[in-house]
Design an enzyme around this catalytic site. Structure first.
Site, short mmCIF file in Angstrom:
data_model
loop_
_atom_site.label_atom_id
_atom_site.label_comp_id
_atom_site.label_asym_id
_atom_site.label_seq_id
_atom_site.Cartn_x
_atom_site.Cartn_y
_atom_site.Cartn_z
N THR A 1 -2.28 3.55 4.31
CA THR A 1 -2.99 3.37 3.04
C THR A 1 -4.51 3.35 3.23
O THR A 1 -5.01 3.16 4.33
CB THR A 1 -2.55 2.07 2.35
OG1 THR A 1 -2.90 0.96 3.16
CG2 THR A 1 -1.06 2.06 2.08
N ASP A 2 -5.20 3.53 2.11
CA ASP A 2 -6.66 3.45 2.12
C ASP A 2 -7.09 2.04 1.68
O ASP A 2 -6.25 1.14 1.55
CB ASP A 2 -7.25 4.54 1.22
CG ASP A 2 -6.79 4.45 -0.23
OD1 ASP A 2 -6.31 3.37 -0.66
OD2 ASP A 2 -6.90 5.46 -0.94
N GLN A 3 -8.37 1.85 1.42
CA GLN A 3 -8.88 0.53 1.05
C GLN A 3 -8.32 0.02 -0.27
O GLN A 3 -8.36 -1.18 -0.54
CB GLN A 3 -10.40 0.55 0.98
CG GLN A 3 -11.05 0.62 2.35
CD GLN A 3 -12.57 0.52 2.24
OE1 GLN A 3 -13.16 0.91 1.24
NE2 GLN A 3 -13.19 0.00 3.29
N MET A 4 -7.80 0.91 -1.09
CA MET A 4 -7.22 0.50 -2.37
C MET A 4 -5.75 0.13 -2.25
O MET A 4 -5.11 -0.20 -3.24
CB MET A 4 -7.40 1.64 -3.39
CG MET A 4 -8.85 1.98 -3.68
SD MET A 4 -9.03 3.42 -4.77
CE MET A 4 -8.58 4.75 -3.67
N VAL B 1 -3.48 2.28 -1.48
CA VAL B 1 -2.76 3.48 -1.92
C VAL B 1 -2.53 4.38 -0.71
O VAL B 1 -3.42 4.52 0.14
CB VAL B 1 -3.58 4.22 -3.00
CG1 VAL B 1 -2.97 5.57 -3.34
CG2 VAL B 1 -3.72 3.36 -4.25
#
Length: 140
Positions: free
Chosen positions: A15-18, A20
């Site tokens: 996932t990314d920082q969000m 997601v």
């Protein structure tokens, strides 16, 4: 038409920082689904590689509908969209736990000799595999 469904537990590193799933990871999930599909047919991709044959991706399409997030389970449904004995196009639908479509896509592969990248007929080199693929798409 034969289909395979493979569960993916979304890992933090995907996932990314969000929170997601990072977009490139869906291509990895496509590969997981494709490998599972091949195994469901009774074959192992590494057996083909041991014989000096590989199936590189020559085209890929990914369509994003909604995000999948860390901690969720996702499901990759895989099937053969088209097959002609040399080229195979696999299709994929990734859904979340509620069955909502998150991502769809396709990858096209060509069967080639590993050392020269010259095309090879799956029909001639692996007749059992060819028959299984033909049956999986509903043609002979």
């Amino acid at each position: 038409m034969k289909k395979n469904k493979t569960q993916i537990k979304v890992r933090y590193q995907e996932t990314d920082q969000m929170g997601v799933v990072y977009h490139a990871n869906y291509l990895v999930w496509f590969e997981i689904g494709r490998t599972s599909f091949i195994e469901d047919l009774g074959f192992k991709y590494h057996d083909m590689e041991s014989a000096g044959i590989v199936a590189p991706v020559v085209d890929a399409h990914v369509y994003f509908k909604q995000p999948v997030r860390y901690g969720q389970n996702a499901y990759v449904e895989t099937w053969i969209d088209s097959y002609d004995g040399l080229r195979t196009t696999y299709a994929y639908t990734i859904t979340d736990e509620q069955g909502n479509v998150a991502v769809t896509g396709t990858t096209k592969h060509v069967i080639v000799k590993k050392d020269t990248f010259r095309p090879v007929s799956l029909r001639r080199s692996f007749p059992d595999w060819h028959e299984a693929y033909s049956n999986a798409v509903g043609s002979n």
